[in-house]
Design an enzyme around this catalytic site. Sequence first.
Site, PDB file in Angstrom:
ATOM      1  N   LYS A   1       0.832  -1.209   0.000  1.00 17.77           N
ATOM      2  CA  LYS A   1       0.000   0.000   0.000  1.00 17.77           C
ATOM      3  C   LYS A   1       0.866   1.258   0.000  1.00 17.77           C
ATOM      4  O   LYS A   1       2.083   1.200   0.146  1.00 17.77           O
ATOM      5  CB  LYS A   1      -0.946  -0.021   1.205  1.00 17.77           C
ATOM      6  CG  LYS A   1      -1.872  -1.237   1.256  1.00 17.77           C
ATOM      7  CD  LYS A   1      -2.710  -1.374  -0.003  1.00 17.77           C
ATOM      8  CE  LYS A   1      -3.769  -2.472   0.101  1.00 17.77           C
ATOM      9  NZ  LYS A   1      -3.200  -3.836   0.065  1.00 17.77           N
ATOM     10  N   ASN A   2       0.219   2.410  -0.156  1.00 13.90           N
ATOM     11  CA  ASN A   2       0.944   3.679  -0.203  1.00 13.90           C
ATOM     12  C   ASN A   2       1.680   3.948   1.100  1.00 13.90           C
ATOM     13  O   ASN A   2       2.839   4.369   1.111  1.00 13.90           O
ATOM     14  CB  ASN A   2      -0.018   4.837  -0.468  1.00 13.90           C
ATOM     15  CG  ASN A   2      -0.714   4.736  -1.802  1.00 13.90           C
ATOM     16  OD1 ASN A   2      -1.024   3.650  -2.269  1.00 13.90           O
ATOM     17  ND2 ASN A   2      -0.994   5.880  -2.435  1.00 13.90           N
TER      18      ASN A   2
END
Length: 377
Positions: free
Chosen positions: A186-187
């Site tokens: 994920k970011n």
Amino acid sequence: MIPFNKPYLTGKETEYIEDAVLTGKLSGNGKYTKLCQHYFEEKYNFGKCLLTTSCTDALEMAAILANIQPGDEVIMPSYTFVSTSNAFVLRGAKIVFADSRKDHPGIDEASIESLITEKTKVIVPVHYAGVACNMEKIMNLATKYNLLVIEDAAQAIDSYYTFSDGSKKVLGSIGHLSAFSFHETKNIISGEGGMLVVNDLKFSNRAEIIWEKGTNRSAFFKGEVDKYGWVDIGSSFLPSEIIAAFLWAQLENLEKIQTKRIGIWNNYYFGLEKWAKKNDVILPYRPDYSTNNAHMFYLVCKSIEQRTILIKKLKEHGISAVFHYLSLHESPFYHSKHDGRALPKSNHYSNCLVRLPLFYELKEEDIKKIIDIITTI
């Protein structure tokens, strides 16, 4: 080799982990857990935030809070990760899968109302690639039929939805409950890790109890009760301070990480735009009501054969590109439980979507190399 993903370290992670160790409290709900939860509540105006060991755990907590009983129906897209469905299957729910949109892998909002029955209890929109579902339409349906909305915002950190009146809200703050992921892909990451957001505060007290293994331990430490005990079902959803400390280092750099990822996303888009049009390949679509958080850059090929050639060609040049979900309605576990409706758009994305490498440390020359190889195919 250019990997599909590479976890980014800001440089503060080990410093904060050491600090957490030195505090003498590693079991969770300490200094860094509180820092992270407060950050989200203040920055995004979320309701109560509770860190979890994964987004899967956050979804399972949401299913318990929704009081899902055997036979209840839950509507969600077939094109999603298994955790979205598992959380409700574990409580005995019947999953009613919806097809994807023609222009985007997210749920076809226009199909939801026809799937609602007297047994429907929850709608679970999944913000695929951080692109918002039409939340105004979904929330209106929820109000009309007295349903709960649980946003699967695993990929949607720092992405927003604009309502028809021009107001804007961050994804994860619109539904009654929502779940985020901090998995290494994920970011913002903490290795594993997730978060439950409680926007409808009638669930707030029970959420803390479920979070603390079904005990009212949180109330005890707040001085609200003189002793704590087992008062509800629950589990060990609370992460350790080590996970929270790692996450805090990431959150301090959220803006920098997002700016870099959006730049990479834009380089892909404009570098592949002409080639995609020429070869009947679809680039990511973003409706006007959604922002782009650059979680993912994907291509939708016109056939599984075209995708196979693309992945093979990139692999020959040391570049890892991967496909994504397999439609859950056709999975070995749920195929016999599905009601038999064809979901052709979900299957199309399963067969034709390919994701390109996208991570903070991806270099401009690597992006150019990937684009150059693709545009020769």
